[in-house]
Write a protein that holds these residues in place. Sequence first.
Motif, PDB file in Angstrom:
ATOM      1  N   THR A 164      -3.306  -6.951   0.654  1.00 43.72           N
ATOM      2  CA  THR A 164      -4.633  -6.767   1.361  1.00 43.72           C
ATOM      3  C   THR A 164      -6.459  -6.948   0.323  1.00 43.72           C
ATOM      4  OG1 THR A 164      -5.056  -5.001   2.076  1.00 43.72           O
ATOM      5  CG2 THR A 164      -4.079  -6.566   3.474  1.00 43.72           C
ATOM      6  N   ALA A 165      -6.393  -5.966  -0.167  1.00 44.88           N
ATOM      7  CA  ALA A 165      -7.558  -5.575  -1.136  1.00 44.88           C
ATOM      8  C   ALA A 165      -7.972  -6.801  -2.079  1.00 44.88           C
ATOM      9  CB  ALA A 165      -7.737  -4.467  -1.703  1.00 44.88           C
ATOM     10  N   ALA A 166      -6.639  -7.082  -2.698  1.00 50.87           N
ATOM     11  CA  ALA A 166      -6.619  -8.586  -3.574  1.00 50.87           C
ATOM     12  C   ALA A 166      -7.182 -10.010  -3.051  1.00 50.87           C
ATOM     13  CB  ALA A 166      -5.466  -8.528  -3.881  1.00 50.87           C
TER      14      ALA A 166
ATOM     15  N   GLY B 105       2.211  -9.371 -11.120  1.00 53.23           N
ATOM     16  CA  GLY B 105       1.502  -9.370  -9.386  1.00 53.23           C
ATOM     17  C   GLY B 105       0.041  -8.575  -9.700  1.00 53.23           C
ATOM     18  N   GLY B 106       0.126  -8.633 -11.206  1.00 53.62           N
ATOM     19  CA  GLY B 106      -1.224  -7.691 -11.467  1.00 53.62           C
ATOM     20  C   GLY B 106      -2.264  -7.736 -10.733  1.00 53.62           C
ATOM     21  N   SER B 107      -2.758  -7.725 -10.077  1.00 57.61           N
ATOM     22  CA  SER B 107      -4.320  -7.943  -9.681  1.00 57.61           C
ATOM     23  C   SER B 107      -5.773  -7.385 -10.883  1.00 57.61           C
ATOM     24  CB  SER B 107      -4.492  -7.347  -8.382  1.00 57.61           C
ATOM     25  OG  SER B 107      -5.732  -7.925  -8.187  1.00 57.61           O
TER      26      SER B 107
ATOM     27  N   THR C  67      -6.524  -2.710  -8.329  1.00 56.90           N
ATOM     28  CA  THR C  67      -5.621  -1.919  -8.732  1.00 56.90           C
ATOM     29  C   THR C  67      -4.304  -2.385  -7.839  1.00 56.90           C
ATOM     30  OG1 THR C  67      -5.705  -0.072  -7.561  1.00 56.90           O
ATOM     31  CG2 THR C  67      -6.601   0.128  -9.407  1.00 56.90           C
ATOM     32  N   GLY C  68      -2.984  -2.232  -7.998  1.00 53.48           N
ATOM     33  CA  GLY C  68      -2.173  -2.211  -7.453  1.00 53.48           C
ATOM     34  C   GLY C  68      -1.128  -3.719  -7.357  1.00 53.48           C
ATOM     35  N   ARG C  69       0.170  -3.760  -7.430  1.00 54.30           N
ATOM     36  CA  ARG C  69       0.188  -5.209  -6.787  1.00 54.30           C
ATOM     37  C   ARG C  69       0.461  -6.001  -6.133  1.00 54.30           C
ATOM     38  NH1 ARG C  69       3.107  -5.926 -11.878  1.00 54.30           N
ATOM     39  NH2 ARG C  69       3.523  -3.909 -13.144  1.00 54.30           N
ATOM     40  N   ILE C  70       0.102  -7.086  -6.687  1.00 54.88           N
ATOM     41  CA  ILE C  70       0.772  -8.702  -5.997  1.00 54.88           C
ATOM     42  C   ILE C  70       1.104  -9.101  -5.053  1.00 54.88           C
ATOM     43  CG2 ILE C  70      -0.322 -11.067  -4.611  1.00 54.88           C
ATOM     44  CD1 ILE C  70      -2.716 -10.800  -6.956  1.00 54.88           C
ATOM     45  N   LYS C  71       2.267  -8.361  -3.829  1.00 53.92           N
ATOM     46  CA  LYS C  71       3.190  -8.518  -3.451  1.00 53.92           C
ATOM     47  C   LYS C  71       3.376 -10.088  -2.656  1.00 53.92           C
ATOM     48  CE  LYS C  71       4.898  -3.965  -3.703  1.00 53.92           C
ATOM     49  NZ  LYS C  71       5.643  -2.664  -3.270  1.00 53.92           N
ATOM     50  N   ASN C  72       4.598 -11.152  -2.258  1.00 56.17           N
ATOM     51  CA  ASN C  72       4.201 -12.017  -2.100  1.00 56.17           C
ATOM     52  C   ASN C  72       5.640 -12.032  -1.012  1.00 56.17           C
ATOM     53  OD1 ASN C  72       3.190 -12.733  -4.441  1.00 56.17           O
ATOM     54  ND2 ASN C  72       2.227 -13.878  -2.968  1.00 56.17           N
ATOM     55  N   LYS C  73       5.256 -12.734   0.031  1.00 55.13           N
ATOM     56  CA  LYS C  73       6.335 -13.682   0.916  1.00 55.13           C
ATOM     57  C   LYS C  73       6.111 -14.954   0.936  1.00 55.13           C
ATOM     58  CE  LYS C  73       3.951 -12.765   5.690  1.00 55.13           C
ATOM     59  NZ  LYS C  73       4.813 -11.649   6.230  1.00 55.13           N
TER      60      LYS C  73
END
Length: 197
Positions: A87-89, A147-149, A153-159
């Motif tokens: 959500t932060a990306a 998925g590095g944004s 920080t954190g990884r972008i995961k997708n569905k």
Amino acid sequence: MEHTGLRRRSIIKGSAWSAPVIVATAAMPAQAASPTNPDLGVLFDGGGGADGALNSVYVDLGVPATGTPMTLQAPLVMTLNVEGLLTAATDERAFTVSASLGSVSRGAYNVSTRTTTITWTLPAGTKLPKVSTASGVPDILFTFQDGGSKTTTGRIKNKIVITSVTGGTIVTPSSTPIDSSVVRDVNQGAVSPNGIY
């Protein structure tokens, strides 16, 4: 003479009544085997990497496992959303999309919903076997990059969410919308069997 005339009229009447029955009977099997708005089944066949890392997923399309293989009588259009779960990306995770049959168009990334809309069109005449992960089944391949944004920080995961189908009705595993993270991947032994990529 009068007897012969009556007999001829009887034969003509008989043939007039029987002709439509023969035509209707011949048309019925073709219609039953190739409906214009068929029931469909889909499978998410993903895995191959940790969530948010290099990953890939196939969306397989066919008739349900209990159905009869058929040929599309009209074009079929499927709309899918690739949704980012970080959500932060504000940036879109890089991915490519290609179809084994038909054409694919990719919409612009929507920053506020973290969504990219994909439209897959299969033309009339496309053969639909029973849905499976085998080759020869129409599918779309999504290949996700790391998925590095860039913006947090954190990884972008997708569905992947199948939002609609025109020219057919998805009946298995459920009706639309069909969320990969809810129905999960058919390949449960993969690294990412949870429908999140």
